[in-house]
Design an enzyme around this catalytic site. Structure first.
Site, PDB file in Angstrom:
ATOM      1  N   LYS A  35      -3.033 -14.811  -4.855  1.00  0.00           N
ATOM      2  CA  LYS A  35      -3.866 -14.287  -3.771  1.00  0.00           C
ATOM      3  C   LYS A  35      -5.306 -14.732  -3.930  1.00  0.00           C
ATOM      4  CE  LYS A  35      -1.057 -10.155  -2.899  1.00  0.00           C
ATOM      5  NZ  LYS A  35      -0.848  -8.712  -3.163  1.00  0.00           N
ATOM      6  N   GLN A  55      -2.476  -3.521  -6.015  1.00  0.00           N
ATOM      7  CA  GLN A  55      -1.162  -4.124  -6.236  1.00  0.00           C
ATOM      8  C   GLN A  55      -0.160  -3.080  -6.723  1.00  0.00           C
ATOM      9  OE1 GLN A  55      -0.375  -7.442  -5.623  1.00  0.00           O
ATOM     10  NE2 GLN A  55       1.727  -6.800  -6.048  1.00  0.00           N
ATOM     11  N   ASP A  88      -3.418  -4.377   3.676  1.00  0.00           N
ATOM     12  CA  ASP A  88      -1.969  -4.272   3.440  1.00  0.00           C
ATOM     13  C   ASP A  88      -1.290  -3.473   4.558  1.00  0.00           C
ATOM     14  OD1 ASP A  88      -0.916  -5.678   1.340  1.00  0.00           O
ATOM     15  OD2 ASP A  88      -1.097  -4.076  -0.134  1.00  0.00           O
TER      16      ASP A  88
END
Lengths: 293, 293
Positions: B53, B97, B120
């Protein structure tokens, strides 16, 4: 053999009785559950509906407030009322009756309501919690009422094929959210105006939920023999011989469909009464979440 | 004739190139899009994923920050990092995460993220906006990537029967939300572990989306000839002859299904690369919403 009638009036009565008992328990710990309804303008249907909500609250022993604004009310005035109710410790649940006059922005009004008081379940965060399966939000009253009806008539949902016709934010989508959750476990299909070959979907439904807003849209050939048919529609149909010049008709063509279905809700007297019952229940839940020192 | 491969690597490349151009435009107005990723502990797969990422951000010209906490980090420490990133004007998008170590509460962490930075799309308010059809939220990256893939390969969705297998909050449910919206207009069915006769559902799908997390779960007899098959699964399967002792397998039994399907995503190289591309795109969108004086 004609279909068994799912009696929304009786189920609503039972829920309201249960709520009244629980309201007394809240009062015993010093909390009087309170519902505020904001009505902008004088739409006759809305006026009747709001009056019924107020009466149902009082009958359940709740505190009830109705705030009426003229149909010329500005968005700023309406938002100021919402802010005031958000801050009012005597109010645990509130809703703004739809539709609003055109100078008002419904989305902004809904987002302004404190999600913890949003007993209509229309705030996006409550829509999200319902979909995700978080338990501390509110479900819209009509789909929540359908779930209660299915439960109390022992209609099995786990593994059942449920077809919902209609994808509105107040019925179709939250209905799908509720039905797909673990514990309810239905296999849900959401159909709408762009669905191809709609009857092939409706004919495989163990539970068919009609929320289209078109009278007698669901015909007998669209229903699987023995299916449970839930009619969320309430449409006015011109009828010169009727007292008001109209009759109420659901989205389901009742007489022929009830000859095919196993269970069916009438209109009126099916889903309609459950909506107010579930509104009271959500207001009770909101009040029960209040911590008392 | 074997199925056409839907090349996620190529589509991800195109999206990332478009994002890079738009990042330059944001910089020209004085905004450098910034993404922060919080990694708790040292799970090898998460570490690789977070590193990828970061690299993708930098390649697109974005500001990238990775914050690492030890796997002993407390919930309070993690929330403090989220608060700090919420307040940081150089950060437009952030994510924590998953999975988190067991002393941390993921739901509380997700709710703490400023919804305007929740790229997200896991915050309940963003889940709700996606379902309701409000455009100012964020969609989870994987289902958003599937939509992009379908669009860029001209797979028609309007009126299409889409069957999603899996009802997770990160794939199945938001995938359904995206597909049922007006403008996309699919007829969506969500299947799961309690679905009866799963193959009868999957076999009627024009577009079949597998998000189950079980290798080779979808077999050829479950697929309608000519259907588009989207495989969201990435499972490790033991393979002694492989370098790491495992190979990656999707939820779809690729070789036999690709003999039946019309279009299919490979694993790896299908949906996977799109997830990071859509994360960059959402971060760009978050930055583009910032008003500059």
């Amino acid at each position: 053999m004609p279909a068994e009638l799912l009696d929304g009036i009786a189920v609503a009565r039972a829920i309201r009785d249960e709520v009244a008992v629980a309201v007394a328990a809240q009062k015993a710990r010093g909390v009087v559950p309170g519902l505020a309804v904001v009505l902008v303008g004088e739409d006759p249907a809305s006026t009747v509906y709001v009056r019924n909500k107020g009466r149902a609250c009082e009958e359940a022993g709740m505190h009830s407030v109705t705030i009426r604004l003229p149909d010329t009310a500005s968005q700023a005035e309406l938002l100021a009322v919402v802010d005031q109710l958000n801050a009012d410790p005597a109010i645990h649940g509130m809703l703004v009756q739809m539709p609003l006059p055109k100078q008002c922005n419904a989305d902004e009004v809904i987002r302004r309501i404190d999600p913890a008081k949003d007993v209509d379940g229309f705030h996006p965060i409550n829509a999200g919690k319902l979909l995700i399966g978080e338990k501390d939000g509110f479900a819209p009253c009509t789909p929540a009422g359908v779930i209660e009806l299915l439960k109390r008539y022992d209609v099995p949902t786990s593994g059942a094929d449920v077809v919902i016709v209609g994808r509105s934010n107040i019925v179709g989508k939250p209905m799908a959210s509720l039905l797909m959750q673990p514990g309810v476990d239905a296999t849900v299909t959401i159909c709408h105006s762009r669905t191809r070959e709609l009857p092939t979907h409706t004919r495989r439904a163990d539970i068919l939920i009609a929320a289209i807003g078109r009278p007698k849209f669901v015909t007998a050939d669209m229903v699987k023999p023995g299916a449970t048919v839930i009619d969320v529609g309430i449409n006015r149909v011109d009828e010169p011989r009727a007292k008001n010049g109209y009759v109420l008709a659901g989205d389901v063509d009742f007489a022929p469909v009830s000859a095919v279905a196993g269970k069916i809700t009438p209109v009126p007297g099916g889903v309609g009464p459950l909506t107010i019952a579930m509104l009271l229940k959500s207001t009770l839940v909101a009040a029960s979440r209040v911590r008392v020192a």
